[in-house]
Design an enzyme around this catalytic site. Structure first.
Site, mmCIF file in Angstrom:
data_model
loop_
_atom_site.group_PDB
_atom_site.id
_atom_site.type_symbol
_atom_site.label_atom_id
_atom_site.label_comp_id
_atom_site.label_asym_id
_atom_site.label_seq_id
_atom_site.Cartn_x
_atom_site.Cartn_y
_atom_site.Cartn_z
ATOM 1 C CG ASP A 466 41.110 41.273 43.067
ATOM 2 O OD1 ASP A 466 41.626 40.180 42.826
ATOM 3 O OD2 ASP A 466 40.930 42.150 42.188
ATOM 4 C CG ASP A 536 41.410 39.459 35.693
ATOM 5 O OD1 ASP A 536 40.382 39.354 36.389
ATOM 6 O OD2 ASP A 536 42.425 40.076 36.071
HETATM 7 C C1 DGJ Z 1 41.845 41.954 39.265
HETATM 8 C C2 DGJ Z 1 40.442 41.461 39.084
HETATM 9 O O1 DGJ Z 1 40.417 40.160 38.598
HETATM 10 C C3 DGJ Z 1 39.689 42.451 38.189
HETATM 11 O O2 DGJ Z 1 38.409 41.975 37.913
HETATM 12 C C4 DGJ Z 1 39.653 43.770 38.879
HETATM 13 O O3 DGJ Z 1 38.909 43.679 40.052
HETATM 14 C C5 DGJ Z 1 41.068 44.247 39.181
HETATM 15 N N1 DGJ Z 1 41.826 43.255 39.888
HETATM 16 C C6 DGJ Z 1 41.035 45.508 39.986
HETATM 17 O O4 DGJ Z 1 42.273 45.944 40.357
#
Ligand code: DGJ
Length: 726
Positions: A466, A536
């Site tokens: 991430d 997301d």
């Molecule tokens: C952002 C990601 O896109 C989510 O899926 C998740 O992993 C969160 N970060 C976790 O902090």
């Protein structure tokens, strides 16, 4: 003009040719020809890019433009493969440098070339100073997709500063009706497709953020002659770079469109000491007369066959479970084990624990940077959970965000100097975190060793990698002031280095690129990552247009799509489990819901659809995608179809937003089938019309079409056509 030292190792009629009489270079595939030549001044002049030309349709030698009056001299208006800023150039330069004596004029002429199979390298040199640029060209004989990059070398004996460096300029034929298609967005709203006419001014697509960004994606498509999804000429390209980038599109005075892309010159400079060189990223580009749909299919095949780490035969994406939306930071051994048991029961193949497992990470305020298992949540380390996941028949994946640090962390307390910063200036936080300066070798090595240890000590098959903010105050105080802006290049090179070396040391490791959603998706990172997280936003209806936009440049084979809970957290929209599954089954299927709240009926539905997905995933992930009805045209409907590469299976998804005015769901006219072949219909979900035959010819499914019975709000159906042996 002086032509020197050429070396040619290529059979005439091969993919790359050089005609010594006309000084014309030609790169060809079965469908595409790309040509340029050395003109009488010694410039590398673009000549042709379009449909395949027969070998006896030779191109005449390059002849410079006449220019226009006294305002546009020929040196500036002649389309060049890689024009430096010098002489009288008013369009976007590919290269701009400054010398210590104040001179900023650079004029590149042909020096030599080498030719080897499908690879061509052309060396250019300034007319008086020993600055050389090596231009590299490759063509993929299957798709006709070209790869171009450049290396800028300083042989002047003194330092010079590169102020602007592109990978390539692509010159299109003259035309006054070009339309530019590009992708824009923001967090939770990525992959929106834009169309705009190319007008006599510059259009800039870019990121100044230090990474690829969600606001523009480094992809373009230019159509002309009213081309659409199914037909008409398309020139398209994608820049393989995960840092700040820029693509400019501009017509010249004669309406020839130039597309120049590479490092973003904003806040950029790269000093080259004598003998040093700078490599640009690679800019890929292609041409098709077959519309935007065919342009996407060419890119998809190219990515699967040549870009992805497991190319040319990427492993299909396993059905994945991810705990994020279920638990957020509240992960612990018992809770994860319970979710793993349920996930295994519905056919999940990979269990991924998301954020919250390390350091003092109980919220996004602390812990980032401390990659030590939290002993309160996992008293015996990760081993018991991993063993359980394995015993349930799944492999284990873990969330990491290695490039970031919370100020409230042991790492930051120990190394406050490790982040991007300008001394004495504020350090702007995003999600309570700062960006580690990966351009520093000590930071690069630290991150590599931490992850290498994690992988050595635990049987981890997958990292969700991430990256949850963009850069601010991008200082690198340990460097001399004149070298600090190298951070834009060195950071990304070191990121690629870490990814590559982790994969080399742990060959079974697979990686997902996530940046708070789709903020780091490009052909650069995709050389090291097996899949990406598009957004997301997991609302299944929003996802239809997000996923549709995503597929213009990128294959559904890397597009992770989770089924999550209803109502969705993004917009409180309620949808059926089947609708959510069908939306996600258009990509690489994952489940991101709180399974502990699903009832028996939900779990049975999920199991049935996961099983069904496994029977179609090769077609969906690695087949040929036809975007039959776009979800973004404001219509009530959308539909896609994927055809397997061997032509034996086709999968059709249909979605209805909301019935109105008694409008029937439209007949879907399929594409890409063998008109003479016979195909048997199998229903995965939903209902076809009553008169739908169980078996019919490809001609029938394409011309008569397929009727799906969809009525109401947020309805979906999916059917499979299997080719019958004849
Ligand atoms: C952002 C990601 O896109 C989510 O899926 C998740 O992993 C969160 N970060 C976790 O902090």
């Amino acid at each position: 003009m002086l032509l020197v030292a050429t070396q040619t190792i290529a059979a005439a009629g091969g993919p790359v040719n050089y005609d010594p009489d006309t000084h014309v270079f030609t790169l060809s595939s079965a469908q595409v020809t790309y040509a340029f030549g050395v003109n009488e001044r010694g410039e590398l002049q673009s000549l042709y890019w379009g449909g395949h030309r027969a070998p006896d349709d030779t191109l005449p030698a390059a002849r410079p433009d006449t220019g226009s009056a006294s305002f546009d001299p020929s040196t500036g208006s002649t389309p060049q493969e890689y024009a430096a800023w010098g002489s009288a150039l008013y369009t976007e330069p590919a290269l701009k440098v400054s010398f210590p004596d104040g001179n900023r004029d650079l004029v590149l002429h042909y020096l030599s070339h080498t030719l080897n199979g499908s690879h061509l390298s052309v060396l250019l040199k300034d007319i008086s100073r020993d600055v050389r640029v090596e231009l590299r060209y490759d063509i993929d004989p299957d798709s006709g997709i070209l790869a171009r990059s450049a290396r800028i070398e300083n042989h002047t004996g003194k330092p010079l500063v590169v102020q602007q460096a592109a990978a390539a300029t692509w010159n299109l034929p003259a035309g006054s009706d070009y339309v530019l298609h590009s992708l824009s967005g923001r967090w939770a709203g990525e992959w929106q497709l834009d169309h705009r006419p190319v007008l006599p001014s510059q259009t800039v697509l870019e990121s100044r953020r230090g990474s690829t960004g969600e606001q523009n994606n480094p992809w373009f498509a230019l159509t002309s002659g009213g081309a659409n999804e199914d037909t008409g000429p398309v020139w398209f390209g994608a820049l393989a770079w995960s840092g700040s980038w820029r693509i400019t599109v501009e017509p010249d005075i004669w309406h020839r469109v130039r597309v120049t892309g590479g490092y973003n010159p904003f806040d950029f400079s790269y000093r080259l000491a004598p003998g040093e060189s700078l490599e640009t990223p690679t800019f890929f580009a292609g041409y098709t007369p077959g519309g935007l749909g065919e342009a996407s299919r060419l890119l998809h095949r190219f990515e699967l066959g040549h870009v992805l780490p497991q190319a040319p035969h990427p492993r299909p994406r396993p059905v994945l479970y991810n705990s994020w939306e279920a638990t957020q930071f509240n992960v612990n051994e018992a809770g994860q084990m319970k979710l793993a048991e349920i996930a295994a029961g519905i056919g999940v193949e990979r269990f991924v624990m998301d954020d919250g497992w390390f350091g003092a990470r109980d919220s996004d305020h602390a812990g980032l940077g401390d990659w030590v298992v939290n002993p309160r949540k996992f008293p015996h380390g990760l081993q018991p959970l991993i063993a359980k996941v394995h015993a349930l028949g799944m492999d284990f994946g873990l969330w990491v965000e290695p490039e970031m640090v919370n100020p409230d962390s042991d790492l930051y307390r120990k190394h406050p100097d490790w982040v991007l910063n300008f001394p004495g200036r504020p350090r702007t936080e995003g999600r309570n975190q700062l960006v580690l300066n990966l351009a520093r070798q000590d930071v690069r090595d630290h991150i590599f060793h931490v992850l290498d240890d994690l992988l050595t000590q635990n049987d981890i098959a997958f990292f969700k990698w991430d990256y949850n903010r963009n850069w601010s105050e991008p200082g690198w105080p340990e460097q001399k002031p004149q070298d600090q802006q190298k951070v834009y290049v060195s950071y990304v090179q070191n990121l690629y280095w870490i990814l590559q070396h982790l994969r080399e040391r742990h060959p079974k490791l697979e990686i997902e690129s996530c940046s708070g959603g789709g903020g780091r998706v490009d052909l650069g990172i995709m050389r090291f990552t097996d899949e990406v997280w598009p957004s997301d936003n997991t609302d299944p209806f929003d996802r239809l247009s997000i996923q549709d936009g995503f597929t213009y440049p990128y294959t559904p084979g890397v597009m992770m799509a989770w089924v999550t809970d209803s109502p969705n957290w993004v917009n409180q929209r309620s949808t059926s489990l089947e609708y959510r599954f069908l939306s996600s089954m258009q990509g690489a299927l994952g489940i991101g819901a709180d399974l502990s709240r699903w009832n028996q009926q939900d779990l049975q539905t999920a199991k049935r659809l996961v099983d069904g997905y496994k029977g179609i995933r090769m077609t969906v992930q690695q087949g040929l995608l036809y975007r039959l009805i776009s979800p973004r045209d404001g219509s009530e409907y959308s539909a896609t179809q994927s055809v397997s590469t061997d032509g034996r299976q086709a999968v059709v998804f249909g979605f209805l937003h909301s019935s109105s005015m008694l409008n029937p769901y439209p007949r879907i006219h399929l594409q890409g089938l063998d008109p003479k072949g016979r195909y048997r219909l199998r229903v995965l979900a939903g209902k076809p019309g009553e008169d739908t035959p169980e078996e019919a010819s490809g001609a029938h499914w394409m011309s008569e079409g397929l009727q799906l019975m969809l009525k109401g709000d947020f309805q979906a159906a999916a059917v499979v056509l299997e080719r019958v042996a004849q």
